[in-house]
Design a protein around this motif. Structure first.
Motif, PDB file in Angstrom:
ATOM      1  N   SER A  87       0.845  -1.188   0.000  1.00  0.00           N
ATOM      2  CA  SER A  87       0.000   0.000   0.000  1.00  0.00           C
ATOM      3  C   SER A  87       0.886   1.246   0.000  1.00  0.00           C
ATOM      4  N   PHE A  88       0.240   2.414   0.013  1.00  0.00           N
ATOM      5  CA  PHE A  88       0.947   3.695   0.050  1.00  0.00           C
ATOM      6  C   PHE A  88       0.283   4.547   1.121  1.00  0.00           C
ATOM      7  N   PHE A  89       1.070   5.096   2.025  1.00  0.00           N
ATOM      8  CA  PHE A  89       0.457   5.896   3.072  1.00  0.00           C
ATOM      9  C   PHE A  89       1.434   6.936   3.609  1.00  0.00           C
ATOM     10  N   SER A  90       0.878   7.975   4.242  1.00  0.00           N
ATOM     11  CA  SER A  90       1.661   8.976   4.956  1.00  0.00           C
ATOM     12  C   SER A  90       0.980   9.243   6.280  1.00  0.00           C
ATOM     13  N   PHE A  91       1.741   9.783   7.208  1.00  0.00           N
ATOM     14  CA  PHE A  91       1.224  10.018   8.550  1.00  0.00           C
ATOM     15  C   PHE A  91       0.939  11.497   8.782  1.00  0.00           C
ATOM     16  N   SER A  92      -0.110  11.740   9.559  1.00  0.00           N
ATOM     17  CA  SER A  92      -0.478  13.100   9.926  1.00  0.00           C
ATOM     18  C   SER A  92      -0.937  13.096  11.388  1.00  0.00           C
ATOM     19  N   PRO A  93      -0.151  13.616  12.318  1.00  0.00           N
ATOM     20  CA  PRO A  93       1.116  14.318  12.095  1.00  0.00           C
ATOM     21  C   PRO A  93       2.238  13.390  11.646  1.00  0.00           C
ATOM     22  N   ALA A  94       3.281  13.979  11.082  1.00  0.00           N
ATOM     23  CA  ALA A  94       4.387  13.206  10.536  1.00  0.00           C
ATOM     24  C   ALA A  94       5.290  12.686  11.642  1.00  0.00           C
ATOM     25  N   PRO A  95       6.048  11.615  11.358  1.00  0.00           N
ATOM     26  CA  PRO A  95       7.064  11.164  12.317  1.00  0.00           C
ATOM     27  C   PRO A  95       8.063  12.281  12.601  1.00  0.00           C
ATOM     28  N   ALA A  96       8.704  12.221  13.755  1.00  0.00           N
ATOM     29  CA  ALA A  96       9.660  13.254  14.161  1.00  0.00           C
ATOM     30  C   ALA A  96      10.739  13.442  13.096  1.00  0.00           C
ATOM     31  N   GLY A  97      11.016  14.698  12.766  1.00  0.00           N
ATOM     32  CA  GLY A  97      12.038  15.018  11.783  1.00  0.00           C
ATOM     33  C   GLY A  97      11.519  15.147  10.369  1.00  0.00           C
ATOM     34  N   PHE A  98      10.239  14.815  10.145  1.00  0.00           N
ATOM     35  CA  PHE A  98       9.644  14.903   8.820  1.00  0.00           C
ATOM     36  C   PHE A  98       8.393  15.776   8.881  1.00  0.00           C
ATOM     37  N   GLU A  99       7.768  16.004   7.735  1.00  0.00           N
ATOM     38  CA  GLU A  99       6.649  16.930   7.667  1.00  0.00           C
ATOM     39  C   GLU A  99       5.441  16.265   7.017  1.00  0.00           C
ATOM     40  N   THR A 100       4.255  16.783   7.369  1.00  0.00           N
ATOM     41  CA  THR A 100       3.004  16.266   6.831  1.00  0.00           C
ATOM     42  C   THR A 100       2.807  16.754   5.402  1.00  0.00           C
ATOM     43  N   LEU A 101       2.255  15.914   4.553  1.00  0.00           N
ATOM     44  CA  LEU A 101       1.947  16.323   3.181  1.00  0.00           C
ATOM     45  C   LEU A 101       0.806  17.337   3.187  1.00  0.00           C
ATOM     46  N   PRO A 102       0.815  18.294   2.247  1.00  0.00           N
ATOM     47  CA  PRO A 102      -0.258  19.292   2.198  1.00  0.00           C
ATOM     48  C   PRO A 102      -1.594  18.650   1.820  1.00  0.00           C
ATOM     49  N   ALA A 103      -2.638  19.044   2.516  1.00  0.00           N
ATOM     50  CA  ALA A 103      -3.960  18.453   2.315  1.00  0.00           C
ATOM     51  C   ALA A 103      -4.525  18.814   0.951  1.00  0.00           C
TER      52      ALA A 103
END
Length: 353
Positions: A87-103
Motif C-alpha cells: 500500500s501507500f500511506f503517509s502520517f499526519s502528524p508526521a514522524p519526528a524530523g519529517f513533515e506532513t503532506l499538504p492536504a
C-alpha cells in the motif's frame, strides 16, 4: 478523470466485479481480500515531506513500524495475481524530523527502468532459486491501478519509463483514517504473456518467482522522491526469498540500478540524452517520464550540474568541460565525437589497446 469511485474503495471494488473483472466473482474477491480489504493495514510505501522533497520509507501502519529512508519493499501476491499490498500511506502528524503532506493534493507515481549488468528493463524477474539473478521479464506485465480503480499504468519488460497515475488525495486534517494523510491500497495486477490486467485469469500463468520494478512518487510543489524498488513474489514464493535474498540484494544497489545520465530512459547514455538535457535546460523537475527527464542529480532543477552527470556517465569519457551555464561548445563537441567513435567501433567490431 472520473473520480466517482474515490469516496469508498469497497464500493468501487463491487463496481469492478460487475464490470471489468468478469472472470472472478465478487464473492471470490471478498473472500480473498476481506470485506474491508482496501482499508486494511499492511506493509507498504511511506511518503512524507522533508523540506521541498518527498521522502520514501517502508513499513506498516502500526506504531513504530516505520523506516523512513528504506527504499526496497517486498511482498507476496495471492494466487490470482491481484493484491492491494504493498500500500501507500503517509502520517499526519508526521514522524519526528519529517513533515506532513499538504492536504487536498494528489500523490502520483511513475515507473522507471532498471539497469542490471548492462541490460535495461522496467520489469525484472528472478526464479527465487539459488543466487539472486534478475533478468528482464519474458512476456509478463505488472500493472498498478489508480485510486479510482479505473486507470492503470503497466510495465512489461521494455527499456522505457512508464508514466503513472494518481495514488490518492491527501486528507484534510481530521478527515479520513485517523493518523493518516494518505492511506491508499491501490491494486497490483501481475499477468502472464498475453494477459489483460483488467481481466483476471487471462493470458498465460506468470513464471513463478520474484518480479522487480522501480518507481518514484510525485506531488506538485515538491522534488520527486528518490527511486524506490518493489519486489513482488508469485503465490508460493517463500517469503524468505524476498526478505533474505531479493531485498538485501537490491538495498546496497538502490543508487546504481537507475542508469545515471540516461535521461530518455532507453538504456543508453548517448547524444540523445544530451539533446534532451539541452531542450529541458532551465526547467524544473518533474518532467513527463515518457518524454524523459534530465534532472541527473535530482535536485529539482535542470541545469549545468546535470550536464556534468551526463558527461561523467558516458561509456567513454570525453575531455572535461569547464563549469557552464549553458551547453559549452568545445566540451559538447568532444563528448559527441567520443560517442560517435564508440558507436563506430561497435558496428565494425574494432577494439582499442
Amino acid at each position: 478523470m472520473d473520480l466517482s469511485f474515490a469516496a469508498s474503495y469497497p464500493e468501487a471494488l463491487i463496481v469492478r466485479c460487475n464490470g471489468v473483472y468478469s472472470l472472478l466473482a465478487c464473492a471470490t474477491l471478498t473472500g480473498v481480500f476481506g470485506a474491508n480489504a482496501c482499508l486494511a493495514g499492511g506493509d507498504g510505501v511511506i511518503v512524507q515531506a522533508l523540506g521541498d522533497r518527498l521522502v520514501i520509507g517502508a513499513g506498516d501502519d502500526s506504531p513504530g513500524g516505520q523506516q523512513l529512508g528504506q527504499r526496497v519493499i517486498g511482498d507476496v501476491l495471492p494466487s490470482i495475481g491481484l493484491d492491494d499490498n504493498p500500500s501507500f500511506f503517509s502520517f499526519s502528524p508526521a514522524p519526528a524530523g519529517f513533515e506532513t503532506l499538504p492536504a487536498t493534493e494528489f500523490v502520483s507515481w511513475d515507473f522507471l527502468p532498471i539497469t542490471i549488468d548492462g541490460v535495461t528493463s522496467n520489469l525484472f524477474h528472478w526464479d527465487a532459486i539459488g543466487a539472486v539473478d534478475f533478468a528482464p521479464a519474458g512476456g509478463e506485465s505488472l500493472s498498478l491501478f489508480d485510486f479510482t480503480l479505473t486507470t492503470l499504468a503497466t510495465v512489461d519488460g521494455a527499456a522505457a519509463a512508464a508514466p503513472g497515475e494518481f495514488l490518492g488525495v491527501v486528507n484534510q486534517v481530521g478527515e479520513g483514517d485517523a493518523g493518516f494523510g494518505l492511506h491508499a491500497h491501490n491494486f497490483w495486477s501481475l499477468q502472464g504473456e498475453g494477459g489483460d490486467p483488467q481481466v483476471l485469469g487471462s493470458g498465460a500463468a506468470p513464471t513463478p518467482g520474484i518480479y522487480l520494478t522501480a518507481m518514484r512518487l510525485r506531488l506538485d510543489g515538491f522534488i520527486p522522491s528518490a527511486p524506490f524498488f518493489v519486489a513482488l513474489g508469485t503465490s508460493g514464493t517463500p517469503a524468505s526469498a524476498i526478505d533474505n535474498a531479493a531485498v538485501p540484494w537490491v538495498e546496497p544497489r538502490v543508487d546504481d540500478l537507475i542508469l545515471q545520465g540516461d535521461y530518455n530512459f532507453d538504456g543508453e547514455v548517448d547524444a540523445a540524452d544530451y539533446q534532451l538535457w539541452r531542450a529541458q535546460f532551465g526547467e524544473t523537475a518533474p518532467q513527463p517520464v515518457d518524454i524523459g527527464e534530465a534532472d541527473g542529480n535530482r535536485d529539482g532543477r535542470i541545469d549545468a550540474a546535470d550536464y556534468t552527470v551526463w558527461r561523467d556517465n558516458l561509456p567513454t569519457a570525453p575531455a572535461p568541460a569547464e563549469a557552464i551555464a549553458a551547453p559549452e561548445p568545445v566540451g559538447v563537441a568532444v563528448a559527441l565525437a567520443a560517442i560517435g567513435i564508440l558507436a563506430l567501433g561497435r558496428r565494425t567490431g574494432c577494439r582499442g589497446g
